[in-house]
Design a protein around this motif. Sequence first.
Motif, PDB file in Angstrom:
ATOM      1  N   TRP A  83      45.342  36.780  45.606  1.00 45.46           N
ATOM      2  CA  TRP A  83      44.370  38.186  46.634  1.00 45.46           C
ATOM      3  C   TRP A  83      43.708  37.435  47.196  1.00 45.46           C
ATOM      4  N   PRO A  85      40.772  38.110  49.697  1.00 43.80           N
ATOM      5  CA  PRO A  85      39.326  38.677  50.280  1.00 43.80           C
ATOM      6  C   PRO A  85      38.906  39.011  52.008  1.00 43.80           C
ATOM      7  N   GLN A  88      32.883  39.911  55.353  1.00 44.24           N
ATOM      8  CA  GLN A  88      31.917  40.460  55.511  1.00 44.24           C
ATOM      9  C   GLN A  88      31.200  40.328  57.556  1.00 44.24           C
ATOM     10  N   THR A  92      30.779  36.897  53.718  1.00 47.43           N
ATOM     11  CA  THR A  92      30.661  36.380  51.922  1.00 47.43           C
ATOM     12  C   THR A  92      31.926  37.565  52.299  1.00 47.43           C
ATOM     13  N   ALA A  94      34.738  40.434  50.999  1.00 49.38           N
ATOM     14  CA  ALA A  94      34.415  41.781  50.917  1.00 49.38           C
ATOM     15  C   ALA A  94      34.693  42.098  48.914  1.00 49.38           C
ATOM     16  N   ALA A  95      34.234  43.415  48.360  1.00 51.32           N
ATOM     17  CA  ALA A  95      35.391  43.555  47.342  1.00 51.32           C
ATOM     18  C   ALA A  95      36.623  44.355  48.421  1.00 51.32           C
ATOM     19  N   PHE A  96      36.939  44.390  46.796  1.00 51.37           N
ATOM     20  CA  PHE A  96      38.514  44.704  46.863  1.00 51.37           C
ATOM     21  C   PHE A  96      38.959  46.126  47.715  1.00 51.37           C
ATOM     22  N   ASP A  97      39.819  46.881  48.067  1.00 47.30           N
ATOM     23  CA  ASP A  97      39.569  47.765  49.267  1.00 47.30           C
ATOM     24  C   ASP A  97      41.583  48.127  48.913  1.00 47.30           C
ATOM     25  N   TYR A 101      44.687  45.698  52.470  1.00 50.38           N
ATOM     26  CA  TYR A 101      44.718  44.245  51.403  1.00 50.38           C
ATOM     27  C   TYR A 101      45.821  43.300  51.503  1.00 50.38           C
ATOM     28  N   THR A 145      41.734  51.115  36.247  1.00 53.85           N
ATOM     29  CA  THR A 145      40.702  49.998  35.661  1.00 53.85           C
ATOM     30  C   THR A 145      41.766  49.147  34.153  1.00 53.85           C
ATOM     31  N   THR A 217      45.138  42.796  39.383  1.00 49.80           N
ATOM     32  CA  THR A 217      44.312  42.764  40.627  1.00 49.80           C
ATOM     33  C   THR A 217      44.532  43.650  41.409  1.00 49.80           C
ATOM     34  N   GLN A 220      40.480  47.514  38.954  1.00 49.11           N
ATOM     35  CA  GLN A 220      39.066  47.245  38.497  1.00 49.11           C
ATOM     36  C   GLN A 220      38.770  46.779  37.305  1.00 49.11           C
TER      37      GLN A 220
END
Length: 224
Positions: A83, A85, A88, A92, A94-97, A101, A145, A217, A220
């Motif tokens: 993955w 990322p 931002q 830093t 960013a969280a997985f979207d 992606y 999840t 991947t 969550q």
Amino acid sequence: MKKVLLVLSFGFSFLMFGQIVTLSKVVQTHTNTDKVLYKINPDSTAGIYLGEVEVQGFSDDDAKVFGLIYKKAKEIGANAFSWQPFLQIDETAAAFDPLHYKLNLYYVKSDQFPEENNRVYFISSPYKKQTIAFDKKEIVFNPRTFTFVQLEPGEIYTISTRKLLGSSIKLSAQENQPMQFFQFSGFSVNANQGAGLNLKSGDIMKLEKSYGQFLTTIYQYFKK
């Protein structure tokens, strides 16, 4: 009239799937006949960077999405992914979207893939919350999840969907036993050619490693 119906049918199908998978960058290609597409950490696994695939939009048909990614990866000879990322404003990660992606694609020699012997990943249904029994402990899995268990020698682990006519499995540590992936589901996931194969039907499905690693991947992680 037939042409109008065809256009309407195509448009409905596109809206239902709602996801675009593109080979957004190609740096080089690699000739090989590997059928796998394993997840790696590029910081700790030596690999040749080949390019990237970009996924835009959301679909809950994870097997179909993986099949499209797999096809794009094989066009340039990739057998591994990670993955990538997005950064931002403050640089830093960013969280997985799940709506957008990118995955980096690599070629890795077969003896360079890391091993996680006796590690078992458990992956939820994409659609519904489920309560799963791990021996005598009940674990709630929210949709999309996953968690994992490291099997210890001498222990026997019983996992059950706790439903009438549901499924249960028993697991134990074995010498040099490769990592395993199981998904909890009340339905069958369609198999893709060369990828995303279900090895068992029912409420607890054993997944092929490439597809299992893809799900871990885009889903969550939670600590059980």
